[in-house]
Enzyme design. Sequence first.
Site, PDB file in Angstrom:
ATOM      1  N   ASP A  13       0.811  -1.224   0.000  1.00 56.50           N
ATOM      2  CA  ASP A  13       0.000   0.000   0.000  1.00 56.50           C
ATOM      3  C   ASP A  13       0.842   1.270   0.000  1.00 56.50           C
ATOM      4  O   ASP A  13       0.448   2.298   0.559  1.00 56.50           O
ATOM      5  CB  ASP A  13      -0.969   0.021   1.209  1.00 56.50           C
ATOM      6  CG  ASP A  13      -1.854  -1.208   1.227  1.00 56.50           C
ATOM      7  OD1 ASP A  13      -2.185  -1.700   0.141  1.00 56.50           O
ATOM      8  OD2 ASP A  13      -2.207  -1.676   2.324  1.00 56.50           O
ATOM      9  N   LYS A  16       1.771   2.056  -5.159  1.00 52.47           N
ATOM     10  CA  LYS A  16       2.288   1.463  -6.407  1.00 52.47           C
ATOM     11  C   LYS A  16       1.338   1.736  -7.572  1.00 52.47           C
ATOM     12  O   LYS A  16       1.766   2.046  -8.687  1.00 52.47           O
ATOM     13  CB  LYS A  16       2.467  -0.058  -6.237  1.00 52.47           C
ATOM     14  CG  LYS A  16       3.476  -0.420  -5.156  1.00 52.47           C
ATOM     15  CD  LYS A  16       3.556  -1.920  -4.927  1.00 52.47           C
ATOM     16  CE  LYS A  16       2.341  -2.544  -4.306  1.00 52.47           C
ATOM     17  NZ  LYS A  16       2.058  -2.125  -2.912  1.00 52.47           N
ATOM     18  N   GLY A  40      -4.523  -4.407  -3.787  1.00 48.66           N
ATOM     19  CA  GLY A  40      -5.497  -3.363  -4.100  1.00 48.66           C
ATOM     20  C   GLY A  40      -4.706  -2.141  -4.512  1.00 48.66           C
ATOM     21  O   GLY A  40      -4.075  -1.505  -3.673  1.00 48.66           O
ATOM     22  N   HIS A  41      -4.660  -1.870  -5.798  1.00 54.18           N
ATOM     23  CA  HIS A  41      -3.844  -0.773  -6.325  1.00 54.18           C
ATOM     24  C   HIS A  41      -4.772   0.344  -6.807  1.00 54.18           C
ATOM     25  O   HIS A  41      -5.517   0.163  -7.765  1.00 54.18           O
ATOM     26  CB  HIS A  41      -2.942  -1.285  -7.461  1.00 54.18           C
ATOM     27  CG  HIS A  41      -1.945  -2.312  -6.995  1.00 54.18           C
ATOM     28  ND1 HIS A  41      -1.095  -2.970  -7.838  1.00 54.18           N
ATOM     29  CD2 HIS A  41      -1.658  -2.780  -5.750  1.00 54.18           C
ATOM     30  CE1 HIS A  41      -0.332  -3.800  -7.138  1.00 54.18           C
ATOM     31  NE2 HIS A  41      -0.662  -3.708  -5.862  1.00 54.18           N
ATOM     32  N   GLN A 224       1.998  -6.202  -3.142  1.00 58.01           N
ATOM     33  CA  GLN A 224       2.457  -6.266  -1.751  1.00 58.01           C
ATOM     34  C   GLN A 224       3.739  -5.425  -1.588  1.00 58.01           C
ATOM     35  O   GLN A 224       3.865  -4.425  -2.257  1.00 58.01           O
ATOM     36  CB  GLN A 224       2.661  -7.726  -1.300  1.00 58.01           C
ATOM     37  CG  GLN A 224       1.351  -8.483  -1.105  1.00 58.01           C
ATOM     38  CD  GLN A 224       0.729  -9.030  -2.381  1.00 58.01           C
ATOM     39  OE1 GLN A 224       1.381  -9.710  -3.143  1.00 58.01           O
ATOM     40  NE2 GLN A 224      -0.533  -8.751  -2.608  1.00 58.01           N
TER      41      GLN A 224
HETATM   42  P1  GDP Z   1      -0.759   0.246  -3.551  1.00 60.31           P
HETATM   43  O1  GDP Z   1      -1.334  -1.030  -3.036  1.00 60.31           O
HETATM   44  O2  GDP Z   1       0.703   0.340  -3.305  1.00 60.31           O
HETATM   45  O3  GDP Z   1      -1.122   0.514  -4.976  1.00 60.31           O
HETATM   46  O4  GDP Z   1      -1.424   1.412  -2.673  1.00 60.31           O
HETATM   47  P2  GDP Z   1      -2.985   1.559  -2.292  1.00 60.31           P
HETATM   48  O5  GDP Z   1      -3.730   1.992  -3.486  1.00 60.31           O
HETATM   49  O6  GDP Z   1      -3.457   0.343  -1.582  1.00 60.31           O
HETATM   50  O7  GDP Z   1      -2.896   2.678  -1.179  1.00 60.31           O
HETATM   51  C1  GDP Z   1      -2.314   3.927  -1.449  1.00 60.31           C
HETATM   52  C2  GDP Z   1      -3.357   5.006  -1.153  1.00 60.31           C
HETATM   53  O8  GDP Z   1      -2.732   6.287  -1.112  1.00 60.31           O
HETATM   54  C3  GDP Z   1      -4.416   5.107  -2.249  1.00 60.31           C
HETATM   55  O9  GDP Z   1      -5.613   5.506  -1.656  1.00 60.31           O
HETATM   56  C4  GDP Z   1      -3.863   6.215  -3.150  1.00 60.31           C
HETATM   57  O10 GDP Z   1      -4.895   6.876  -3.879  1.00 60.31           O
HETATM   58  C5  GDP Z   1      -3.229   7.133  -2.135  1.00 60.31           C
HETATM   59  N1  GDP Z   1      -2.063   7.896  -2.610  1.00 60.31           N
HETATM   60  C6  GDP Z   1      -1.094   7.518  -3.474  1.00 60.31           C
HETATM   61  N2  GDP Z   1      -0.146   8.470  -3.569  1.00 60.31           N
HETATM   62  C7  GDP Z   1      -0.515   9.477  -2.744  1.00 60.31           C
HETATM   63  C8  GDP Z   1       0.069  10.733  -2.363  1.00 60.31           C
HETATM   64  O11 GDP Z   1       1.160  11.097  -2.789  1.00 60.31           O
HETATM   65  N3  GDP Z   1      -0.614  11.483  -1.455  1.00 60.31           N
HETATM   66  C9  GDP Z   1      -1.794  11.092  -0.929  1.00 60.31           C
HETATM   67  N4  GDP Z   1      -2.359  11.891  -0.041  1.00 60.31           N
HETATM   68  N5  GDP Z   1      -2.380   9.916  -1.252  1.00 60.31           N
HETATM   69  C10 GDP Z   1      -1.725   9.114  -2.134  1.00 60.31           C
HETATM   70  P1  IMO Z   2      -0.907  -4.271  -2.192  1.00 61.91           P
HETATM   71  O1  IMO Z   2      -0.431  -4.859  -3.489  1.00 61.91           O
HETATM   72  C1  IMO Z   2      -0.959  -4.613   2.154  1.00 61.91           C
HETATM   73  C2  IMO Z   2      -1.075  -8.687   3.805  1.00 61.91           C
HETATM   74  C3  IMO Z   2      -2.329  -9.136   4.528  1.00 61.91           C
HETATM   75  C4  IMO Z   2      -1.708 -10.092   5.540  1.00 61.91           C
HETATM   76  C5  IMO Z   2      -0.592 -10.749   4.754  1.00 61.91           C
HETATM   77  C6  IMO Z   2      -0.956 -12.105   4.139  1.00 61.91           C
HETATM   78  O2  IMO Z   2      -2.193  -3.557  -2.280  1.00 61.91           O
HETATM   79  O3  IMO Z   2       0.177  -3.482  -1.549  1.00 61.91           O
HETATM   80  P2  IMO Z   2      -2.481 -12.829   2.097  1.00 61.91           P
HETATM   81  O4  IMO Z   2      -3.950 -12.679   1.868  1.00 61.91           O
HETATM   82  O5  IMO Z   2      -1.644 -12.239   1.044  1.00 61.91           O
HETATM   83  O6  IMO Z   2      -2.075 -14.245   2.388  1.00 61.91           O
HETATM   84  O7  IMO Z   2      -2.204 -12.023   3.464  1.00 61.91           O
HETATM   85  O8  IMO Z   2      -0.271  -9.850   3.705  1.00 61.91           O
HETATM   86  N1  IMO Z   2      -1.300  -8.181   2.423  1.00 61.91           N
HETATM   87  C7  IMO Z   2      -1.209  -6.886   2.078  1.00 61.91           C
HETATM   88  N2  IMO Z   2      -1.005  -5.779   2.829  1.00 61.91           N
HETATM   89  N3  IMO Z   2      -1.067  -4.506   0.817  1.00 61.91           N
HETATM   90  C8  IMO Z   2      -1.238  -5.608   0.050  1.00 61.91           C
HETATM   91  O9  IMO Z   2      -1.227  -5.566  -1.283  1.00 61.91           O
HETATM   92  C9  IMO Z   2      -1.362  -6.861   0.683  1.00 61.91           C
HETATM   93  N4  IMO Z   2      -1.563  -8.122   0.238  1.00 61.91           N
HETATM   94  C10 IMO Z   2      -1.510  -8.916   1.306  1.00 61.91           C
HETATM   95  O10 IMO Z   2      -2.985  -8.060   5.145  1.00 61.91           O
HETATM   96  O11 IMO Z   2      -1.113  -9.346   6.586  1.00 61.91           O
HETATM   97 MG    MG Z   3      -2.885  -1.680  -1.807  1.00 61.38          MG
END
Ligand code: GDP
Ligand code: IMO
Ligand code: MG
Length: 443
Positions: A13, A16, A40-41, A224
């Site tokens: 998270d 990415k 979840g991207h 991840q």
């Molecule tokens: P990922 O799994 O690495 O793709 O990240 P996620 O989408 O799960 O979580 C990142 C969150 O931060 C999302 O809600 C993005 O929209 C948000 N985000 C990404 N870059 C920025 C930033 O520079 N500033 C802020 N405030 N939010 C950001």
């Molecule tokens: P993105 O790509 C954050 C965490 C779960 C749990 C552990 C194992 O959005 O960054 P799993 O279901 O993969 O066997 O769970 O890994 N986890 C993540 N945490 N971002 C993710 O993906 C994750 N995918 C799995 O919360 O701790």
């Molecule tokens: Mg994510």
Amino acid sequence: MANLLVLGTQWGDEGKGKIVDLLTPAFEVVARYQGGHNAGHTVWVGGRKIVLHLIPSGILHPGTLCVIGNGLVLAPAAFFKETSDLEAQGVAAGPDRIAVSRGAHLIMPWHPMAERVSEDRRGDRKIGTTCRGIGPAYEDKAARLGVRAGDLADLGVLREKIADAAAAKDPLFRAFGLPPLDVEAIYREYAGWAEKLGPYVRDVSLLLDERMALGENVLFEGAQGALLDLDHGTYPFVTSSSSTAGGAATGLGVGPRTIHGVLGITKAYTTRVGAGPFPTELADETGRTIARRGDEFGATTGRARRCGWFDAVAVRYACRVNGVDRIALTKPDVLSGLAEVPVCVGYRYKGERLASFPPEPWVLERVVPEYRSLPGWPESLHGASSPEALPPAFVDYVRVLEDFVGTKVGIVSTGVERGQTVFLDEELRGFVDLARVRAAAAA
Ligand code: GDP
Ligand code: IMO
Ligand code: MG
């Protein structure tokens, strides 16, 4: 030609999705190499939010081919929910846009069942998984019991594999009071998927080789983060795949020299979802304030993310394990207005200063983080899009992070939208064709 690997350097998270979508115009192909719909991207375009789980985050750019490698585990229902959600929003997601490796393992109905049993059995030592069946699907892969996307091409093989797996699983499920698997029903369901998924299934290793031979550029998209990697993460509080750089080669069937650069996505603070050690965690009002400002709720499960200060020891380790060339620093806008920004620069364990990050949870749970408190910046960073717009105190903060982590920052993200990004050109030269990225952003 330059191929770039983009991956997370913390516990996932990091942002990415935003960065992959932003950089995609410089690449013809975006390829995921591990994980599944546990990811979840999030991508925001013009005020519209789209969350990708299985499908690469390059899908919003019409000319791009999106690839799902052999290193992934794919739940057909989740895949088709995502393609139909995308189509409903006007994004083409057919077989001309997406290729699925015939070596990708399928998540089968018994995988989420097995995961619930396994998590329940652990009691208060739960991993806190996403309960998507990811871990059990990788277990079956290692046990050589898996059903692969390519097996859907022969329904006789499919039936036999489902029957074999059921024979192996039933005694286990019976011991936990669960009914035996209905082989016929599962076969019928997956035979249905076979027809729909068939057109997407390709020899991905060959496809990538052909595309690269034509001079096309590939962006490898990690899911991840390094600290959730099965080998290099905080085992057993990890996911079940290789989210570090090495996973890209095995998870797509490409040689290591096809990866020309590695961009590590790094959040300006730390978050973690699920259980496991977290030395800089803030279980107090400051942590809750960061969570609120950063909207730190899981993009897949909606769970609240645990928040804490930036951990330079952990990120330094992630940069080493992945050979990170440059960092994209995300979400520093969330920290604006803090008088001081503490950064963890070392760990003490049993009175001794540790030389490097110890991934073992029983050590990490007991380390005492050493903090360096850096001056904050009162100015809002939100939406900044040029180096000149960055306040001097923030620039100093970035320089100190670079020193502690041992890696240069090439991108600063200042908001969720594509335009809310600062490129530090001198750092990114040779890694990303910024002219193409900028031209697309301006179009
Ligand atoms: P990922 O799994 O690495 O793709 O990240 P996620 O989408 O799960 O979580 C990142 C969150 O931060 C999302 O809600 C993005 O929209 C948000 N985000 C990404 N870059 C920025 C930033 O520079 N500033 C802020 N405030 N939010 C950001
Ligand atoms: P993105 O790509 C954050 C965490 C779960 C749990 C552990 C194992 O959005 O960054 P799993 O279901 O993969 O066997 O769970 O890994 N986890 C993540 N945490 N971002 C993710 O993906 C994750 N995918 C799995 O919360 O701790
Ligand atoms: Mg994510």
